[in-house]
Every structure is written in structure tokens, then in C-alpha cells.
Design a protein around this motif. Structure first.
Motif, PDB file in Angstrom:
ATOM      1  N   SER A 289       0.814  -1.220   0.000  1.00 43.23           N
ATOM      2  CA  SER A 289       0.000   0.000   0.000  1.00 43.23           C
ATOM      3  C   SER A 289       0.847   1.269   0.000  1.00 43.23           C
ATOM      4  O   SER A 289       0.334   2.355  -0.222  1.00 43.23           O
TER       5      SER A 289
ATOM      6  N   LYS B  18      -6.065   1.571   5.325  1.00 42.60           N
ATOM      7  CA  LYS B  18      -6.965   2.608   5.853  1.00 42.60           C
ATOM      8  C   LYS B  18      -6.185   3.638   6.665  1.00 42.60           C
ATOM      9  O   LYS B  18      -6.433   4.848   6.570  1.00 42.60           O
TER      10      LYS B  18
ATOM     11  N   GLN C 151      -4.346   5.907   4.318  1.00 36.43           N
ATOM     12  CA  GLN C 151      -5.265   6.861   3.682  1.00 36.43           C
ATOM     13  C   GLN C 151      -5.725   7.923   4.669  1.00 36.43           C
ATOM     14  O   GLN C 151      -5.686   9.129   4.371  1.00 36.43           O
ATOM     15  N   ASP C 152      -6.160   7.498   5.857  1.00 35.08           N
ATOM     16  CA  ASP C 152      -6.703   8.439   6.845  1.00 35.08           C
ATOM     17  C   ASP C 152      -5.643   9.418   7.339  1.00 35.08           C
ATOM     18  O   ASP C 152      -5.959  10.588   7.633  1.00 35.08           O
TER      19      ASP C 152
ATOM     20  N   GLY D 164      -3.083  10.399   5.595  1.00 40.03           N
ATOM     21  CA  GLY D 164      -2.521  11.166   4.497  1.00 40.03           C
ATOM     22  C   GLY D 164      -1.034  10.899   4.286  1.00 40.03           C
ATOM     23  O   GLY D 164      -0.280  11.787   3.877  1.00 40.03           O
TER      24      GLY D 164
ATOM     25  N   THR E 125       2.750   8.148  -0.354  1.00 34.20           N
ATOM     26  CA  THR E 125       3.217   6.869  -0.862  1.00 34.20           C
ATOM     27  C   THR E 125       3.956   7.078  -2.178  1.00 34.20           C
ATOM     28  O   THR E 125       3.922   8.158  -2.762  1.00 34.20           O
TER      29      THR E 125
END
Length: 322
Positions: free
Chosen positions: A101, A311, A314-315, A317, A320
């Protein structure tokens, strides 16, 4: 004989050589890839488990250290190996559940690898430098909220479990602390001891000597239960953060396409090795809790961890390189 009966016989005849091969497996040395340098928890697990497996099968288990890219290079090597059971790896949460990810990797964990068994788990410990005026979680959170953006946390590298552990800590506690990445745990610990950074989450065995020496102050353990090696340190659940469960884990994987009967044989060999009292005692000294489960359960475990950390990334920020 009916058409259906002939079909059943044909399938059984096709499966018979595979079953016989699995019963005989292994007939030559097994290469056990460790995606990290010698001396770390991953390497220790592989050598202890591998030695016992070798005794059980009367065949050498050759440990092959393939370090690089936080475990990704060694994990990719097993994904590309011949799927015959003679090349496996002891890989960890980073390469199997987090890196896909965070960055471009050449393998898909659930498509290119065959889970064999979860081998061991180890909790992450939140510690602070001794000059930080906080002795427990509530004091640390209050300090961070009073000085937003002023406190730093060290990690063993971008996208590492310690990095995402602190990102989850930020989300859970609603605090603003700054990430300082290092090239591995050792330099991160050195700067923490030198009070260049204020806190970190790391595998308990890595920082246990400094905790016992009083050179780092423990705040909370990310495990589900208190650790026998640090019984006075509360868990994150006990301090009111039940979602902040942070455990590293290590598991055996083989290349996708390895015959299920061979995967089952590897699973039995590994779990039999883990059941040995001497093996359990030796790894308990390292702060590791041995697991051992079915390939199916381990696959579900990996899938859930991939989803969880994706998650968080993503949450929070997190940047990547995918």
C-alpha cells in the motif's frame, strides 16, 4: 462404469502422485529466505524454527538472508521461486501487509504467495526519551496537545510498522507530532537515547534492554496483554486506546502455485517445530509469542492486516510512492 465414475477415477489417479510426493517431501534441502540481515528478530525466528524443522525431516534447512527495501526484496524472491515447496520465507507485516500500500512492489501478497502459517507475534512498545516530561499516556497526550507540531517521533523508515504505529497514535489521540524517519531501528534508538527525538514505537525486544536500564521510559504496550518481560507497563487498551493495538508479526509463505498438499506438509512441519518446548522457551526470551495456525486462517489474517494499514495510510494522508 458410468462416465461420472470414470471421471472420479481419473481425478484420483492424477492426484495420487501429488499425495505421494507430499508424503515424501522433502527429499532435499529447503531454502528458507529471511528478508532481513542476520541478527534481527526475523532471522532469529527463522534459525530457531528452521533448526527444529531440519531435525524433524532429516534434511538441511538453509537460511538465506536477502535483505533490502524493508523486507520487500527477499519476499519478492520467494514469490518468483519455483512453487515446489523447496523455497519458502519467514516474512513480516511490513513486506506482506504494509509495503504493497506504500510503494510499488513486484508481487501481490495474496495472489503471488501461498500463506503457510503465522509463526510469531511481537508487540510494539511506545517509549519516550528520559527528558520528555511525561510518565504515562495521559501526560504524553496532554504534552503533545499543548505543543502541536513540536514533538518528534522516530521510525525505522517511511512506511515501516513503527511509522504507521505513530500515525495511528496521532489519529487515535488527535495530536500533531512530526515524523523523523531513520534507516533502521538502531539509528532511531541511538537518537532517542541522545534525546534528538522524543518518542517511538518499536518491537519490544529491540528496546527492552534500554527500558530495563532506565535509559528509555515506557509509556504503553501495543499488545493485547501485558508482556511478561515488562509486566509493569500497561497496554494501550488499559490506558483507554483499545484501537491502538500494534503488533509486528512473522509468517511462513511459499510461492503461489505450490501444491496444497506440500503447503499442508510445510504447515505441519512448522507447527510441530513451534510446539517444541525448547523452541518456545528460546523465542519467548526474545519477547516473541509463537502462533501457529492453518494456511486458510493465515490468509484471512494477512488480508485483514492489509485492509487495516491501507486505511491508516489513507486516513493519515501518508505520502506513498505507488
Amino acid at each position: 462404469m458410468t462416465m461420472c465414475g470414470r471421471l472420479v477415477v481419473a481425478v484420483l489417479l492424477l492426484l495420487a502422485p501429488i499425495a505421494a510426493s507430499a508424503q515424501e517431501f522433502p527429499t532435499k534441502p529447503i531454502r528458507l529466505i529471511v528478508p532481513f540481515p542476520p541478527g534481527g528478530p526475523n532471522d532469529i525466528i527463522a534459525r530457531v524454527i528452521g533448526q527444529k524443522m531440519s531435525e524433524l525431516v532429516k534434511q538441511p534447512i538453509i537460511v538465506d538472508n536477502r535483505a533490502g527495501q524493508g523486507g520487500v526484496l527477499g519476499t519478492d524472491a520467494v514469490a518468483k521461486a519455483t512453487p515446489d515447496g523447496y523455497t519458502v520465507a519467514i516474512a513480516s507485516a511490513g513486506a506482506l501487509a504494509i509495503s504493497p500500500s506504500m510503494e510499488k512492489v513486484a508481487y501481490d501478497t495474496l495472489k503471488d504467495l501461498a500463506p503457510v502459517t503465522l509463526v510469531a507475534t511481537v508487540p510494539e512498545m511506545l517509549v519516550v526519551a528520559t527528558n520528555v516530561p511525561a510518565n504515562n499516556m495521559s501526560e504524553l497526550v496532554a504534552l503533545a496537545k499543548a505543543q502541536p507540531g513540536k514533538l518528534n517521533f522516530a521510525s525505522s523508515g517511511p512506511g515501516s510498522l513503527p511509522h504507521l504505529a505513530c500515525e495511528l497514535f496521532k489519529l487515535t489521540a488527535k495530536i500533531d507530532i512530526v515524523h523523523v524517519p531513520y534507516r533502521g531501528a538502531a539509528p532511531a534508538v541511538n537518537d532517542l537515547l541522545g534525546q534528538q527525538v522524543q518518542m517511538t514505537f518499536l518491537d519490544l525486544p529491540v528496546i527492552l534492554p534500554q527500558i530495563k536500564a532506565g535509559s528509555l521510559r515506557p509509556i504503553a504496550l501495543g499488545g493485547r496483554e501485558r508482556a511478561p518481560t515488562a509486566p509493569d507497563v500497561p497496554t494501550t487498551t488499559e490506558v483507554g486506546m483499545p484501537d491502538l493495538i500494534i503488533e509486528n508479526w512473522y509468517g511462513m509463505v511459499a510461492p503461489a502455485g505450490t501444491p496444497p498438499a506440500i503447503v499442508a506438509r510445510l504447515n505441519k512441519l512448522a507447527t510441530d517445530a513451534m510446539a517444541d518446548p525448547a523452541v518456545r522457551a528460546k523465542l519467548a526470551e526474545q519477547g516473541l509469542t509463537l502462533a501457529g495456525d492453518t494456511p486458510e486462517h493465515f490468509r484471512d489474517f494477512i488480508a485483514a492486516d492489509i485492509k487495516r494499514w491501507a486505511k491508516v495510510i489513507q486516513d493519515a494522508g501518508v505520502v506513498t510512492t505507488k
